[in-house]
Design a protein around this motif. Sequence first.
Motif, PDB file in Angstrom:
ATOM      1  N   ALA A  67     -15.609   3.299 -10.628  1.00 29.47           N
ATOM      2  CA  ALA A  67     -15.165   2.263 -10.222  1.00 29.47           C
ATOM      3  C   ALA A  67     -14.811   1.675  -8.750  1.00 29.47           C
ATOM      4  O   ALA A  67     -15.263   2.051  -7.977  1.00 29.47           O
ATOM      5  CB  ALA A  67     -13.271   2.635 -10.344  1.00 29.47           C
ATOM      6  N   VAL A  68     -15.092   0.437  -8.611  1.00 28.04           N
ATOM      7  CA  VAL A  68     -14.787  -0.354  -7.739  1.00 28.04           C
ATOM      8  C   VAL A  68     -13.663  -1.188  -7.062  1.00 28.04           C
ATOM      9  O   VAL A  68     -13.214  -2.153  -8.321  1.00 28.04           O
ATOM     10  CB  VAL A  68     -15.932  -1.277  -7.298  1.00 28.04           C
ATOM     11  N   ALA A  69     -12.470  -1.380  -5.798  1.00 24.60           N
ATOM     12  CA  ALA A  69     -12.050  -2.247  -5.680  1.00 24.60           C
ATOM     13  C   ALA A  69     -11.956  -2.927  -4.685  1.00 24.60           C
ATOM     14  O   ALA A  69     -12.359  -1.999  -3.869  1.00 24.60           O
ATOM     15  CB  ALA A  69     -10.333  -0.862  -5.662  1.00 24.60           C
ATOM     16  N   ARG A  70     -11.143  -3.587  -4.766  1.00 28.32           N
ATOM     17  CA  ARG A  70     -10.824  -4.881  -2.980  1.00 28.32           C
ATOM     18  C   ARG A  70     -10.434  -4.502  -2.066  1.00 28.32           C
ATOM     19  O   ARG A  70     -10.348  -4.258  -1.344  1.00 28.32           O
ATOM     20  CB  ARG A  70     -10.731  -6.210  -4.129  1.00 28.32           C
ATOM     21  N   THR A  71      -9.127  -3.333  -2.880  1.00 26.52           N
ATOM     22  CA  THR A  71      -8.020  -2.819  -1.734  1.00 26.52           C
ATOM     23  C   THR A  71      -7.968  -1.411  -2.104  1.00 26.52           C
ATOM     24  O   THR A  71      -8.034  -0.930  -2.929  1.00 26.52           O
ATOM     25  CB  THR A  71      -6.914  -4.179  -1.530  1.00 26.52           C
ATOM     26  N   ALA A  72      -6.728  -0.891  -0.771  1.00 25.29           N
ATOM     27  CA  ALA A  72      -7.057   0.109  -0.614  1.00 25.29           C
ATOM     28  C   ALA A  72      -5.064   0.507  -1.777  1.00 25.29           C
ATOM     29  O   ALA A  72      -5.565   1.619  -2.128  1.00 25.29           O
ATOM     30  CB  ALA A  72      -6.560   1.185   0.308  1.00 25.29           C
ATOM     31  N   SER A  73      -5.228  -0.841  -1.809  1.00 21.09           N
ATOM     32  CA  SER A  73      -3.692  -0.767  -3.559  1.00 21.09           C
ATOM     33  C   SER A  73      -4.245  -1.046  -4.667  1.00 21.09           C
ATOM     34  O   SER A  73      -3.876  -0.413  -5.123  1.00 21.09           O
ATOM     35  CB  SER A  73      -3.153  -2.013  -2.848  1.00 21.09           C
ATOM     36  N   GLU A  74      -5.366  -1.187  -4.680  1.00 22.65           N
ATOM     37  CA  GLU A  74      -5.999  -1.368  -5.851  1.00 22.65           C
ATOM     38  C   GLU A  74      -6.346  -0.451  -5.910  1.00 22.65           C
ATOM     39  O   GLU A  74      -6.631   0.091  -7.362  1.00 22.65           O
ATOM     40  CB  GLU A  74      -7.167  -2.975  -5.610  1.00 22.65           C
ATOM     41  N   ALA A  90      -5.486   2.869  -5.627  1.00 21.28           N
ATOM     42  CA  ALA A  90      -4.702   3.726  -5.526  1.00 21.28           C
ATOM     43  C   ALA A  90      -4.034   3.223  -7.018  1.00 21.28           C
ATOM     44  O   ALA A  90      -3.985   4.087  -8.292  1.00 21.28           O
ATOM     45  CB  ALA A  90      -3.419   3.279  -4.889  1.00 21.28           C
ATOM     46  N   ARG A  91      -4.795   1.777  -7.240  1.00 16.65           N
ATOM     47  CA  ARG A  91      -3.177   1.627  -8.775  1.00 16.65           C
ATOM     48  C   ARG A  91      -4.061   2.009  -9.718  1.00 16.65           C
ATOM     49  O   ARG A  91      -4.298   2.618 -11.333  1.00 16.65           O
ATOM     50  CB  ARG A  91      -3.507   0.224  -9.069  1.00 16.65           C
ATOM     51  N   VAL A  92      -6.108   2.088  -9.449  1.00 14.91           N
ATOM     52  CA  VAL A  92      -7.121   2.515 -10.557  1.00 14.91           C
ATOM     53  C   VAL A  92      -6.698   3.891 -10.533  1.00 14.91           C
ATOM     54  O   VAL A  92      -7.429   4.397 -11.669  1.00 14.91           O
ATOM     55  CB  VAL A  92      -8.615   2.331  -9.588  1.00 14.91           C
ATOM     56  N   VAL A  93      -6.297   4.542  -9.540  1.00 17.01           N
ATOM     57  CA  VAL A  93      -6.143   6.697  -9.568  1.00 17.01           C
ATOM     58  C   VAL A  93      -5.079   6.361 -10.441  1.00 17.01           C
ATOM     59  O   VAL A  93      -5.110   7.408 -11.440  1.00 17.01           O
ATOM     60  CB  VAL A  93      -5.593   6.840  -8.235  1.00 17.01           C
ATOM     61  N   GLN A  94      -3.785   6.073 -10.282  1.00 18.29           N
ATOM     62  CA  GLN A  94      -2.726   5.369 -11.809  1.00 18.29           C
ATOM     63  C   GLN A  94      -2.775   5.874 -12.855  1.00 18.29           C
ATOM     64  O   GLN A  94      -2.495   6.108 -13.523  1.00 18.29           O
ATOM     65  CB  GLN A  94      -1.815   4.973 -10.793  1.00 18.29           C
ATOM     66  N   GLN A  95      -4.178   5.212 -12.766  1.00 19.32           N
ATOM     67  CA  GLN A  95      -4.476   4.541 -14.090  1.00 19.32           C
ATOM     68  C   GLN A  95      -5.450   5.893 -15.231  1.00 19.32           C
ATOM     69  O   GLN A  95      -4.917   6.162 -16.022  1.00 19.32           O
ATOM     70  CB  GLN A  95      -5.296   3.478 -14.779  1.00 19.32           C
ATOM     71  N   LEU A 142       0.503  -1.392  -0.352  1.00 15.10           N
ATOM     72  CA  LEU A 142      -0.087   0.401   0.068  1.00 15.10           C
ATOM     73  C   LEU A 142       0.705   1.211   0.191  1.00 15.10           C
ATOM     74  O   LEU A 142       0.768   2.430  -0.849  1.00 15.10           O
ATOM     75  CB  LEU A 142      -0.903  -0.075   0.963  1.00 15.10           C
ATOM     76  N   GLU A 143       2.088   1.279   0.967  1.00 13.84           N
ATOM     77  CA  GLU A 143       2.775   2.233   0.835  1.00 13.84           C
ATOM     78  C   GLU A 143       3.451   2.403  -0.797  1.00 13.84           C
ATOM     79  O   GLU A 143       3.462   3.875  -0.826  1.00 13.84           O
ATOM     80  CB  GLU A 143       3.911   2.387   1.612  1.00 13.84           C
ATOM     81  N   GLN A 144       3.634   1.605  -1.474  1.00  9.71           N
ATOM     82  CA  GLN A 144       3.977   1.950  -2.766  1.00  9.71           C
ATOM     83  C   GLN A 144       3.132   2.984  -3.522  1.00  9.71           C
ATOM     84  O   GLN A 144       3.858   3.129  -4.600  1.00  9.71           O
ATOM     85  CB  GLN A 144       4.757   0.401  -2.750  1.00  9.71           C
ATOM     86  N   GLU A 145       2.409   1.742  -3.604  1.00  7.94           N
ATOM     87  CA  GLU A 145       0.990   2.377  -4.561  1.00  7.94           C
ATOM     88  C   GLU A 145       0.296   3.579  -4.585  1.00  7.94           C
ATOM     89  O   GLU A 145       0.144   4.673  -5.177  1.00  7.94           O
ATOM     90  CB  GLU A 145       0.349   1.276  -4.377  1.00  7.94           C
ATOM     91  N   LEU A 146       0.477   4.361  -2.834  1.00  9.23           N
ATOM     92  CA  LEU A 146       0.630   5.486  -2.716  1.00  9.23           C
ATOM     93  C   LEU A 146       1.862   6.391  -3.153  1.00  9.23           C
ATOM     94  O   LEU A 146       0.533   7.531  -3.853  1.00  9.23           O
ATOM     95  CB  LEU A 146       0.202   5.788  -0.846  1.00  9.23           C
ATOM     96  N   GLY A 147       2.450   6.124  -2.884  1.00  7.16           N
ATOM     97  CA  GLY A 147       3.982   6.741  -3.112  1.00  7.16           C
ATOM     98  C   GLY A 147       3.501   7.562  -4.946  1.00  7.16           C
ATOM     99  O   GLY A 147       4.171   8.007  -5.323  1.00  7.16           O
ATOM    100  N   ARG A 148       2.538   6.138  -5.575  1.00  9.83           N
ATOM    101  CA  ARG A 148       2.869   6.303  -7.374  1.00  9.83           C
ATOM    102  C   ARG A 148       1.524   7.202  -7.569  1.00  9.83           C
ATOM    103  O   ARG A 148       1.590   7.939  -9.060  1.00  9.83           O
ATOM    104  CB  ARG A 148       3.168   4.680  -7.974  1.00  9.83           C
TER     105      ARG A 148
END
Length: 213
Positions: free
Chosen positions: A194-201, A203-208, A90-96
């Motif tokens: 969007a719908v995500a299973r986790t906060a990390s997911e 964060a990846r949606v936001v990146q996309q 999660l830390e990594q994905e938020l940082g991106r």
Amino acid sequence: MDAVFFDLDNTLYSAEHNLFNLIDVRINRYMHEVVGIAPERVDGLRRHYWAVYGVTLQGLIQEYGADAEHYLDYVHDIDVSSRLSADPCLEQELGRICARKFVFTNGSRDHAQRVLGCLGIERCFEAIYDIRVSNYIPKPQELPYLAVLKASGVAPQCSIMVEDSVPNLHTAARLGMKTILVGGDSDETAHFDAVARTASEAARVVQQWQGDA
């Protein structure tokens, strides 16, 4: 998108950790031991307060004159570290995420800081907006959203709300914010961006989205 607002409990960590159950126990104890409400009335009153006021705290303030600060300290006096640990992914994905990031919670700042610390993501967020931002008025009422947008200087059309609560996201959408439901059913996708299973997911949606912009 200029900013992403993340809810805290059951959003930045999975509901499977059952952390909020510890808070539930403390709320029930507060109502009985501090306010003096009979145990058999507690559950019914909490359901009533959620329906009328959005959170138990507002009901206790309005109907019993409860001290909001004492309540927040009491109900969040739990051992967060017993249920949560560092989440490097999660830390990594938020940082991106190339945007400002905030925590926007109906809980207290101290509780949020403890949760972020246990997850190892406290440095990922510019600020924490807790229930005090709108004088203890909770989401999904519009007032706290407006207060948070004003305090951060972000336009709703340039922001994203990440939440596990459907009613809270409905308010965000009405204000013009993009919405990501965390932990929801995929059948609810049509109601949100969007719908995500986790906060990390999430964060990846936001990146996309940022990559597509």
